[in-house]
Design an enzyme around this catalytic site. Structure first.
Site, short mmCIF file in Angstrom:
data_model
loop_
_atom_site.label_atom_id
_atom_site.label_comp_id
_atom_site.label_asym_id
_atom_site.label_seq_id
_atom_site.Cartn_x
_atom_site.Cartn_y
_atom_site.Cartn_z
N CYS A 1 0.83 -1.20 0.00
CA CYS A 1 0.00 0.00 0.00
C CYS A 1 0.87 1.26 0.00
O CYS A 1 0.61 2.22 -0.72
CB CYS A 1 -0.93 -0.01 1.21
SG CYS A 1 -2.10 1.38 1.26
N CYS B 1 -6.21 -4.18 7.05
CA CYS B 1 -7.33 -3.25 7.04
C CYS B 1 -8.52 -3.74 6.24
O CYS B 1 -9.66 -3.39 6.54
CB CYS B 1 -6.88 -1.88 6.52
SG CYS B 1 -6.47 -1.84 4.76
#
Length: 370
Positions: free
Chosen positions: A101, A198
């Site tokens: 990410c 997440c």
């Protein structure tokens, strides 16, 4: 400078944005919408991916007194992070989606857009520090709070990305950040940190992967085999439920002859075979790495330390760059490690400075460990 503050909805990014304002920067806050359907990844206020987090970020921006926008990066996030995560597990590897990410979203897609819009830098709430080296290059260093240091997940950043990044929290501990947030009147001052991946709602990685991958798995079940004798000890529902070094949940049904527990030693996703064996067989001191990324000048060889997990120990090591253009390295661990899986990141340090990182492609044991 004109800076863009990436605000997840948590306390760290809120204080980072506030500190950027205090430093005299012209700050604009953004929240990244990483899923078009906020409930498709997770629910509850956990630090990203939810409507609650977006609202928390907006309220923090209001208190700080900065403009605030939501940027939709859901397609890019799904392609570069979620799909990558699934593909790596399907291939029998253990990826770190936070590194991906940072590499593909926060410091690539977001930074590229920020620079195109005339911003000078992106500020985040990572616990890491930047400094200018004697050679004039920007150096990435560990944060002073050892328990919160996030330099490991930033080890994929290039010099060009570091030159347009700000990490205002690196010289502060987490308790101090929470106290500061409370003084500033930020409602996220005591919001819990997110510790899980997440985009997996309940932390059940194996169940999520089984559901999402479905028929894409080359083999959804297979044998659990003793690595020494070759004996089939049991069967499993799919390789994505396992990772190197795993002890619990093997469901073998009978103990090893010596009565000691067995651990996952290797995973072969095509045949579906999982090899298990004693803990000492997990010890490795040789690592091959691919996709090397360097924070500054590419070294040829160096004595360093290597960190193999986000909050893992440092291991003394000798790192050799075997092909700078191809991005391959060989790492000799002077301090052996246990349970290291292909797909994990090896982040290379010189003292507190991050030199770079590589994705682990293979591990091995020297004769000294056999």
């Amino acid at each position: 400078m004109r800076v863009l503050a990436a605000m997840s909805g948590g306390v760290d990014s809120a204080v980072a944005a506030a500190r950027a304002v205090d430093a005299g920067h012209e700050v604009t806050g953004i929240h990244l919408a990483l899923s078009r359907n906020p409930k498709s990844y997770r629910t509850g206020a956990r630090g990203c991916c939810t409507i609650e987090d977006s609202n928390d970020a907006r309220r923090a921006a209001d208190v700080i007194g900065i403009p605030f926008y939501v940027w939709d990066f859901s397609d890019r996030f799904h392609e570069d992070v979620v799909e990558d995560f699934m593909s790596e597990y399907a291939a029998g590897r253990t990826p770190n989606p936070c590194l991906r990410c940072n590499e593909k979203i926060k410091f690539a897609a977001v930074l590229d857009r920020a620079l195109a819009l005339g911003f000078d830098a992106v500020v985040t709430g990572h616990y890491a520090q930047l400094a200018t080296g004697t050679d004039g290059l920007i150096e990435l260093h560990r944060g002073i709070d050892h328990g919160k240091d996030q330099s490991y997940v930033l080890g994929v950043l290039s010099q060009a990305q570091l030159a347009h990044s700000l990490f205002p929290l690196g010289d502060t501990t987490k308790p101090e950040i929470r106290a500061e947030a409370e003084r500033r009147g930020l409602t996220v001052a005591h919001k819990p940190d997110s510790h899980d991946i997440c985009f997996i709602a309940d932390g059940d990685n194996a169940g999520w992967l089984e559901e999402k991958l479905g028929e894409r798995m080359p083999n959804r079940g297979g044998d659990i085999v003793d690595a020494t004798s070759g004996e089939v000890l049991g069967t499993h529902r799919g390789t994505t439920a396992y990772t190197i070094g795993q002890r619990k949940g093997l469901a073998i049904g009978r103990p090893a002859p010596d009565g000691k527990p067995r651990f996952v030693l290797s995973i072969e996703p095509v045949s579906g075979t999982i090899e298990v064996g004693p803990r000492e067989a997990l010890r490795i001191d040789r690592i091959s790495g691919i996709r090397a990324r360097w924070c500054g000048t590419v070294p040829s060889a160096l004595d360093a330390t290597v960190q193999l997990r986000a909050h893992g120990d440092e291991h003394r090591a000798v790192v050799t760059v075997t092909d700078a253009e191809a991005g391959t390295v060989e790492i000799e661990l002077l301090d052996p490690a246990e349970g290291i899986a292909p797909g994990q990141a090896a982040v290379i340090y010189d003292g507190t400075r991050v030199v770079g990182s590589a994705t682990i492609s293979a591990t091995a044991r020297s004769e000294a460990l056999r």
